[in-house]
Design a protein around this motif. Structure first.
Motif, PDB file in Angstrom:
ATOM      1  N   SER A   1      18.346  25.091  -4.279  1.00 17.59           N
ATOM      2  CA  SER A   1      18.815  26.196  -3.441  1.00 17.59           C
ATOM      3  C   SER A   1      18.140  26.017  -2.096  1.00 17.59           C
ATOM      4  N   ILE A   2      18.731  26.565  -1.092  1.00 14.83           N
ATOM      5  CA  ILE A   2      18.193  26.372   0.259  1.00 14.83           C
ATOM      6  C   ILE A   2      16.737  26.816   0.302  1.00 14.83           C
ATOM      7  N   LEU A   3      16.476  27.924  -0.361  1.00 10.68           N
ATOM      8  CA  LEU A   3      15.121  28.474  -0.333  1.00 10.68           C
ATOM      9  C   LEU A   3      14.139  27.512  -0.980  1.00 10.68           C
ATOM     10  N   ASN A   4      14.534  27.033  -2.163  1.00  7.49           N
ATOM     11  CA  ASN A   4      13.706  26.086  -2.891  1.00  7.49           C
ATOM     12  C   ASN A   4      13.395  24.858  -2.061  1.00  7.49           C
ATOM     13  N   ALA A   5      14.482  24.271  -1.535  1.00  5.90           N
ATOM     14  CA  ALA A   5      14.334  23.033  -0.772  1.00  5.90           C
ATOM     15  C   ALA A   5      13.465  23.268   0.458  1.00  5.90           C
ATOM     16  N   GLY A   6      13.790  24.359   1.177  1.00  7.35           N
ATOM     17  CA  GLY A   6      13.033  24.659   2.383  1.00  7.35           C
ATOM     18  C   GLY A   6      11.556  24.824   2.077  1.00  7.35           C
ATOM     19  N   PHE A   7      11.278  25.559   0.999  1.00  9.01           N
ATOM     20  CA  PHE A   7       9.891  25.802   0.613  1.00  9.01           C
ATOM     21  C   PHE A   7       9.185  24.481   0.330  1.00  9.01           C
ATOM     22  N   LEU A   8       9.857  23.624  -0.443  1.00  7.52           N
ATOM     23  CA  LEU A   8       9.266  22.336  -0.792  1.00  7.52           C
ATOM     24  C   LEU A   8       8.970  21.504   0.445  1.00  7.52           C
ATOM     25  N   PHE A   9       9.946  21.470   1.361  1.00  7.62           N
ATOM     26  CA  PHE A   9       9.756  20.703   2.591  1.00  7.62           C
ATOM     27  C   PHE A   9       8.543  21.179   3.364  1.00  7.62           C
ATOM     28  N   VAL A  10       8.470  22.495   3.517  1.00  8.56           N
ATOM     29  CA  VAL A  10       7.368  23.043   4.308  1.00  8.56           C
ATOM     30  C   VAL A  10       6.033  22.679   3.671  1.00  8.56           C
TER      31      VAL A  10
ATOM     32  N   PHE B   1       0.830  -1.196   0.000  1.00 11.33           N
ATOM     33  CA  PHE B   1       0.000   0.000   0.000  1.00 11.33           C
ATOM     34  C   PHE B   1       0.868   1.250   0.000  1.00 11.33           C
ATOM     35  N   VAL B   2       1.818   1.285   0.962  1.00 10.59           N
ATOM     36  CA  VAL B   2       2.690   2.461   1.065  1.00 10.59           C
ATOM     37  C   VAL B   2       3.527   2.611  -0.208  1.00 10.59           C
ATOM     38  N   LEU B   3       4.054   1.485  -0.696  1.00  8.88           N
ATOM     39  CA  LEU B   3       4.876   1.518  -1.901  1.00  8.88           C
ATOM     40  C   LEU B   3       4.097   2.075  -3.075  1.00  8.88           C
ATOM     41  N   LEU B   4       2.883   1.588  -3.245  1.00  9.21           N
ATOM     42  CA  LEU B   4       2.039   2.003  -4.359  1.00  9.21           C
ATOM     43  C   LEU B   4       1.788   3.508  -4.336  1.00  9.21           C
ATOM     44  N   PHE B   5       1.296   3.966  -3.196  1.00 12.30           N
ATOM     45  CA  PHE B   5       0.941   5.377  -3.116  1.00 12.30           C
ATOM     46  C   PHE B   5       2.167   6.277  -3.178  1.00 12.30           C
ATOM     47  N   SER B   6       3.264   5.838  -2.561  1.00 10.93           N
ATOM     48  CA  SER B   6       4.469   6.665  -2.609  1.00 10.93           C
ATOM     49  C   SER B   6       5.004   6.759  -4.028  1.00 10.93           C
ATOM     50  N   SER B   7       5.058   5.607  -4.713  1.00  7.73           N
ATOM     51  CA  SER B   7       5.522   5.624  -6.095  1.00  7.73           C
ATOM     52  C   SER B   7       4.681   6.570  -6.924  1.00  7.73           C
ATOM     53  N   PHE B   8       3.376   6.427  -6.749  1.00  8.68           N
ATOM     54  CA  PHE B   8       2.445   7.258  -7.497  1.00  8.68           C
ATOM     55  C   PHE B   8       2.699   8.737  -7.229  1.00  8.68           C
ATOM     56  N   THR B   9       2.751   9.093  -5.944  1.00 15.77           N
ATOM     57  CA  THR B   9       2.916  10.499  -5.586  1.00 15.77           C
ATOM     58  C   THR B   9       4.245  11.050  -6.076  1.00 15.77           C
ATOM     59  N   VAL B  10       5.311  10.284  -5.851  1.00 14.79           N
ATOM     60  CA  VAL B  10       6.626  10.803  -6.226  1.00 14.79           C
ATOM     61  C   VAL B  10       6.717  10.987  -7.735  1.00 14.79           C
ATOM     62  N   SER B  11       6.183  10.028  -8.490  1.00 11.74           N
ATOM     63  CA  SER B  11       6.307  10.196  -9.929  1.00 11.74           C
ATOM     64  C   SER B  11       5.358  11.282 -10.424  1.00 11.74           C
ATOM     65  N   LEU B  12       4.368  11.597  -9.601  1.00 15.16           N
ATOM     66  CA  LEU B  12       3.467  12.689  -9.958  1.00 15.16           C
ATOM     67  C   LEU B  12       4.181  14.031  -9.856  1.00 15.16           C
ATOM     68  N   ILE B  13       4.955  14.200  -8.786  1.00 11.72           N
ATOM     69  CA  ILE B  13       5.562  15.509  -8.576  1.00 11.72           C
ATOM     70  C   ILE B  13       7.059  15.491  -8.857  1.00 11.72           C
ATOM     71  N   LYS B  14       7.498  14.501  -9.654  1.00 10.89           N
ATOM     72  CA  LYS B  14       8.939  14.352  -9.817  1.00 10.89           C
ATOM     73  C   LYS B  14       9.594  15.566 -10.429  1.00 10.89           C
ATOM     74  N   ASN B  15       8.826  16.356 -11.161  1.00  8.49           N
ATOM     75  CA  ASN B  15       9.439  17.496 -11.822  1.00  8.49           C
ATOM     76  C   ASN B  15       9.526  18.718 -10.927  1.00  8.49           C
ATOM     77  N   LEU B  16       8.999  18.575  -9.718  1.00  7.15           N
ATOM     78  CA  LEU B  16       9.076  19.711  -8.811  1.00  7.15           C
ATOM     79  C   LEU B  16      10.203  19.557  -7.815  1.00  7.15           C
ATOM     80  N   ILE B  17      10.828  18.361  -7.818  1.00  5.22           N
ATOM     81  CA  ILE B  17      11.828  18.080  -6.793  1.00  5.22           C
ATOM     82  C   ILE B  17      13.226  18.272  -7.350  1.00  5.22           C
ATOM     83  N   PRO B  18      13.988  19.173  -6.786  1.00  6.30           N
ATOM     84  CA  PRO B  18      15.373  19.333  -7.211  1.00  6.30           C
ATOM     85  C   PRO B  18      16.165  18.064  -6.958  1.00  6.30           C
ATOM     86  N   TYR B  19      17.213  17.839  -7.735  1.00  6.19           N
ATOM     87  CA  TYR B  19      17.949  16.592  -7.663  1.00  6.19           C
ATOM     88  C   TYR B  19      18.472  16.275  -6.279  1.00  6.19           C
ATOM     89  N   LYS B  20      18.996  17.282  -5.616  1.00  8.27           N
ATOM     90  CA  LYS B  20      19.713  16.995  -4.381  1.00  8.27           C
ATOM     91  C   LYS B  20      18.827  16.489  -3.254  1.00  8.27           C
TER      92      LYS B  20
END
Lengths: 194, 223, 187
Positions: free
Chosen positions: B8-17, A46-65
């Motif tokens: 950037s710290i701001l970006n990451a922080g914002f996303l986390f919040v 259940f957790v795997l399914l929903f997490s996979s779904f959510t993460v791939s949904l917003i994958k373009n909003l998450i910076p690499y690091k």
């Protein structure tokens, strides 16, 4: 690879528990009864399914690091959801699993699949992948916990099959789980080669 | 291919919040909807066990009376026949000295102090060892059975402690804790209530509970 | 005196890894060599002790009073993330101690069920602050001990011929199981 191949892959040849021995931590402890094993398997899926779904949904909003960190927070949320629901609707089952339910978040299977696959692939592909891995995990757990419950206290799904007086309870305790898993992994390896 | 945002710290922080806030929201919503069910949980479990533990009462207290003796306490639900006369009690007793944690036992006593039945309603003992308290002391084997015996005429402790009951093989601690809970239930019941003195006082105004087949036991899941 | 017993019991008798089965994954993958095992386990130990104390305080003074225990997992994970990150930064700054952490390291550190598990255990047992710190310390000690033992075993293992199917995880798991049997004897 094609999606159907990916699904079968997660089920068998790349079975998360038997091939990669991922997620051994929370699961070894609960697999002393088949009910518990399947319960944890289902919750993890259940957790795997929903997490996979959510993460791939917003994958373009998450910076690499911060991929790992973000994924972990999402996984934690869904684990909390599962915990609440399980406690509400199946409290006796929840008592059996105990602290290992919140520990699903530490299950490396989920983190690995999410950060390796879902972060780069489409929603549909990620969902299929999650399903395959999840089912593989449940199957593996079913096998492991059935063996342990049968050999450890003579029961299967809580039905007494062999009288308790004839059985050593080694399998139900910590060492039994490790050894059984080790043997199963070795077995699985040789089956794969064949 | 959409470009990912730069780190950037701001970006990451914002996303986390944002993510954390959404999580808290989701969890809060779920909590809101499940909170009522959760509050009622223990009650349902106990009620379903009442019939198990005391097969033939007509009425039983909805709410227990709590009696203390030193550090120990028990919950007493008196049982009544159709004339509202007290015929016994269902006692919920706890031992904190189980091998892994607490053991909660529900025990049915009649007026004479016979143990009608028991049910372990919660424990965390090891499967195959301590967990056998659930059935061990009901087994017909010699020296294990506590069902049907008169609690004040039998020494409810382990054989190697001067009593008459056999411990579970390899699970002495769990057995001892279980027997402690049963013994305690009887002792406090005897000392602090009038259930066991055959008296039929009606000075209590407890509300009767509907008979079990009217309870919505179908919503119970689990064992 | 009571605290000494508590310390010993959480280090040996209820050993986090071998009795509660909480640290298996990092044990399998992070203990190839004794000194890398030592490094990894010491860092985990530090994070473990710090997070156990912090999580206890959060539970006691934030979650319980406001009845928001359903946020427990979320908060705990966040705390472990933050503390893990902070510890990493601090340790790198100390000259000569550790040059660099691999990418993998952070994952092992943060998704470590030992750390989260100890926090949960401490809360479940309804202990006070000092006791929770002691349990954290004991678990950390037990963890470090097991990791070192296992790494030493792994180094020895490399000299032995093994059937193909037993190489890698299977033999490690079985050895872990035998170790666990030894620890059960403590009970």
């Amino acid at each position: 690879m094609r999606k159907s191949e990916n699904f079968v892959d997660g089920l068998f040849s790349n079975n998360p528990l038997f091939v990669f021995v991922l997620g051994a931590c929370p699961t070894l402890a609960v697999s002393s009864t088949t009910f518990g094993g399947i319960a944890i398997g289902l919750c993890t899926m259940f957790v795997l399914l929903f997490s996979s779904f959510t993460v791939s949904l917003i994958k373009n909003l998450i910076p690499y690091k911060i991929e790992i960190t973000t994924s972990l927070i999402i996984i934690a949320t869904y684990t909390a959801v599962v915990q609440s629901l399980l406690y509400t609707f199946y409290p006796l089952l929840y008592e059996r699993i105990g602290i290992y339910c919140p520990l699903i978040v530490a299950n490396v299977v989920i983190l690995r699949r999410v950060t390796l696959f879902s972060i780069d692939n489409s929603i549909f592909a990620s969902t299929i992948d999650a399903l395959g891995n999840g089912m593989g995990f449940i199957l593996a757990l079913f096998l492991l916990s059935s063996i342990r419950e049968l050999l450890g206290c003579g029961r299967w799904f809580d039905i007494q099959l062999i009288d308790e007086d004839y059985i050593s309870s080694l399998f139900v305790l910590a060492p039994g789980s490790l050894i059984t898993l080790g043997l199963l992994v070795a077995l699985f390896k040789s089956v794969k080669k064949a | 291919m959409i470009k990912k945002p730069r780190f950037s710290i701001l970006n990451a922080g914002f996303l986390f919040v944002v993510i954390t806030l959404i999580s808290v929201l989701i969890l809060g919503v779920i909590h809101h909807f499940t909170k009522d069910i959760i509050e009622q949980l223990p009650t349902y479990e106990k009620y379903a066990s009442f019939r198990d533990v005391y097969p033939s009462f007509h009425y039983v207290d909805s709410f227990p009376k709590v009696f203390h003796e030193g550090k120990e306490s028990i919950d007493v639900y008196k049982t009544y026949d159709e004339k509202h006369e007290c015929i016994g009690a269902i006692v919920c007793s706890t031992s904190h000295n189980g091998y892994v944690g607490e053991i909660d036992v529900l025990i049915g006593f009649n007026n004479q102090g016979d143990i009608l039945n028991y049910r372990v309603i919660s424990h965390k003992e090891t499967i195959g060892l301590g967990a056998r308290i659930v059935n061990w002391f009901k087994s017909k084997e010699h020296n294990r059975n506590i069902i049907g015996i008169r609690a004040n005429e039998t020494n409810l402790s382990l054989v190697n402690e001067g009593g008459e009951i056999d411990a579970i093989t390899g699970a002495t601690v769990s057995s001892r804790a279980f027997l402690f809970a049963v013994r305690n239930a009887f002792l406090i019941l005897d000392k602090h209530t009038d259930v066991l003195s055959h008296s039929k006082t009606l000075d209590t105004l407890e509300l009767p509970v509907e008979k079990t087949d009217e309870l919505k036991v179908s919503t119970l899941k689990g064992e | 005196m009571k605290y000494l017993i508590l310390l010993l019991s959480s280090a040996f008798i209820n050993n986090v890894v071998l009795t509660q089965l909480l640290g298996i994954a990092p044990m399998m993958t992070g203990t190839r060599k004794v000194d890398s095992a030592l490094k990894l386990s010491l860092v985990v130990a530090i994070v473990l002790i710090l997070s156990t104390i912090t999580n206890y305080l959060i539970e006691e003074y934030i979650l319980y009073p406001f009845q928001i225990q359903y946020l427990q997992i979320l908060f705990f994970v966040l705390i472990v993330l933050i503390i893990g990150h902070l510890v990493q930064i601090v340790l790198i700054k100390i000259p000569g101690l550790i040059e660099q952490f691999e990418e993998n390291f952070f994952v092992l550190l943060v998704s470590n069920s030992t750390i989260l598990g100890t926090s949960l255990i401490v809360i479940k047992k309804h202990v006070n602050f000092l006791e929770s710190a002691v349990i954290g310390l004991g678990s950390a000690l037990g963890y470090v001990l097991i990791m070192i033992i296992f790494a030493a075993i792994q180094e020895q293992l490399r000299l032995e011929p093994l059937p193909k199917n037993m190489q890698g995880y299977p033999i490690l798991l079985i050895i872990a199981g035998i170790l666990a049997m030894a620890f059960i004897g403590f009970k």
